[in-house]
Structure formats: C-alpha cells, structure tokens
Scaffold this active site. Structure first.
Site, PDB file in Angstrom:
ATOM      1  N   ARG A  46      77.042  28.805  32.313  1.00 46.66           N
ATOM      2  CA  ARG A  46      75.615  27.790  32.543  1.00 46.66           C
ATOM      3  C   ARG A  46      75.780  26.886  32.619  1.00 46.66           C
ATOM      4  NH1 ARG A  46      70.749  26.560  30.769  1.00 46.66           N
ATOM      5  NH2 ARG A  46      68.618  27.803  31.756  1.00 46.66           N
ATOM      6  N   SER A 118      68.381  39.548  32.083  1.00 46.31           N
ATOM      7  CA  SER A 118      67.687  38.688  30.857  1.00 46.31           C
ATOM      8  C   SER A 118      65.594  39.950  31.189  1.00 46.31           C
ATOM      9  CB  SER A 118      66.778  37.406  31.280  1.00 46.31           C
ATOM     10  OG  SER A 118      68.332  36.590  31.227  1.00 46.31           O
ATOM     11  N   LYS A 147      66.785  25.209  26.892  1.00 42.50           N
ATOM     12  CA  LYS A 147      66.488  26.180  28.311  1.00 42.50           C
ATOM     13  C   LYS A 147      64.826  25.552  29.070  1.00 42.50           C
ATOM     14  CE  LYS A 147      69.020  29.802  28.755  1.00 42.50           C
ATOM     15  NZ  LYS A 147      68.877  31.542  28.986  1.00 42.50           N
TER      16      LYS A 147
END
Length: 219
Positions: A46, A118, A147
C-alpha cells in the site's frame, strides 16, 4: 499461486501486514523481512500518503517486496492499483468502496487471484460478496493514524453483526489494531487482523509480528 477461494484465503488472513515506504522508518525490504521472520501470513503493498513513491520507483519497490514474499511463499496483494497488480502478476488486490467493484476487477485480473474489499456496513459487505470478493476488510475497528481517509470507528460491533447475519466469508479486522486488542477482534468472529503501524513502527518488528501470531491463535 494456484486457484484461490474463500476457504484457502481464510487462514492467510491471520496476521495480514500492510505496508508501503511511507510507513517505514527503516528500509522497507528489511521491515518486510523481519515481519516474515515473525510469522506474518499475508502481505499488502500500500504505497499511499505524503511522500509515497510513484512511477518507476513505486514499481521497483513493489517488485523487490514481491520477490521477498515469493521466496517465503507469502501471498503478495496490491492495494487499489489494479494496473500495478496486473503488471506484477500479483496474487491479488484489495480495494475500497470508492474503487471499481470486485466483479469488474475479476474480469481484469483473472479468476485465480485474491480479491479483498473494505466494508463498513452490512449492505457493503453483502454487495462485495455478491461481486465476488474472497474476503472483507472490516473497519476501522479502532482509531488509526495510518490512513487519512479512515471512516468512523466501528469497534468490533460490525464483525459480530456480520456473523450474526449469517455472513461466513473470511473477515479481517482493520484500523488501529495493536497487540493488546488483536484477540478481541478474533473473539468477535474475525479470521485475522490487518496491521500497518503496530508492525512497521515497532521497535522489534519480528517480535511484534510474533506477538500478533500468538494473540490471533484461537486456543
């Protein structure tokens, strides 16, 4: 990897490490090596946030991390970037609610790849399953600094609700997960925990990962 389905993915979610260069204070290759030595079960690349690599630099790092995963038989999943996943022939992708649906991703990456989605509500979970997701990332469970776009904190309520509603697909908790709260997520019905900073930012990455392995093993 051979053809994946929800049941082959389930045990891989136990200690699911998510990382990019921005999450590391040390060399990302070294961080991943240490996490693998500690017993992590699945890796997601990520590369997002301020200072994230782009273009050739991103591709180079992804290839190096993927090679390390392959050497240790750890599935390598790419976050959001479907084109990168295709270029690398990655083992799968993980997408959020703002990305394209799993059904169209499946057509692009092939039927033998892992797709994770998600989900923040029962409806999103049901839609993702209908679209062909292998597993759901449920959260954020606890407050997170990793995040910028994390939504409202849900606690373990949604995991319990999904299980009570008969949803049997593999679930992994995400968001603010620490060694201290990992067991509560498994107790709520999740198959594993996904972790960024509690591993990437740990003093001993190998030791922290091993703690997660112990805390997510149901007796």
């Amino acid at each position: 990897m051979s053809n994946m389905n929800s049941e082959t993915v389930r045990p891989l979610l136990k200690v699911y490490f998510i990382m990019g260069s921005v999450n590391c204070t040390e060399d990302p290759i070294e961080v991943l090596s240490e996490a693998i030595a500690g017993g992590m079960t699945l890796f997601q690349f990520r590369e997002k946030g301020a200072g994230a690599l782009i273009g050739e630099a991103k591709l180079t790092l992804a290839r190096e991390l993927q090679q390390l995963c392959q050497e240790h038989h750890i599935p390598f999943i790419v976050n959001d970037d479907i084109d990168l996943a295709i270029a690398l022939d990655a083992d799968g992708v993980h997408v959020g609610q703002d990305d394209e649906p799993a059904s169209s991703i499946r057509e692009r990456i092939g039927y033998h790849k892992i797709i994770g989605v998600s989900a923040h509500t029962l409806e999103e979970a049901q839609q993702a399953i209908q679209d062909g997701a292998h597993y759901l990332g449920v959260g954020p469970i606890f407050p997170t600094r990793s995040k910028d776009d994390a939504g409202e904190v849900l606690g373990t309520t949604l995991i319990r609700e999904l299980r009570q509603q008969g949803i049997s697909i593999p679930l992994v908790g995400i968001g603010g997960i620490s060694i201290d709260n990992a067991a509560s997520i498994i107790a709520a019905g999740a198959d594993g925990v996904s972790v960024i900073s509690a591993i990437a930012g740990a003093k001993s990455i190998k030791e922290a990962t091993a703690h997660f392995v112990r805390n997510t093993t149901q007796l």
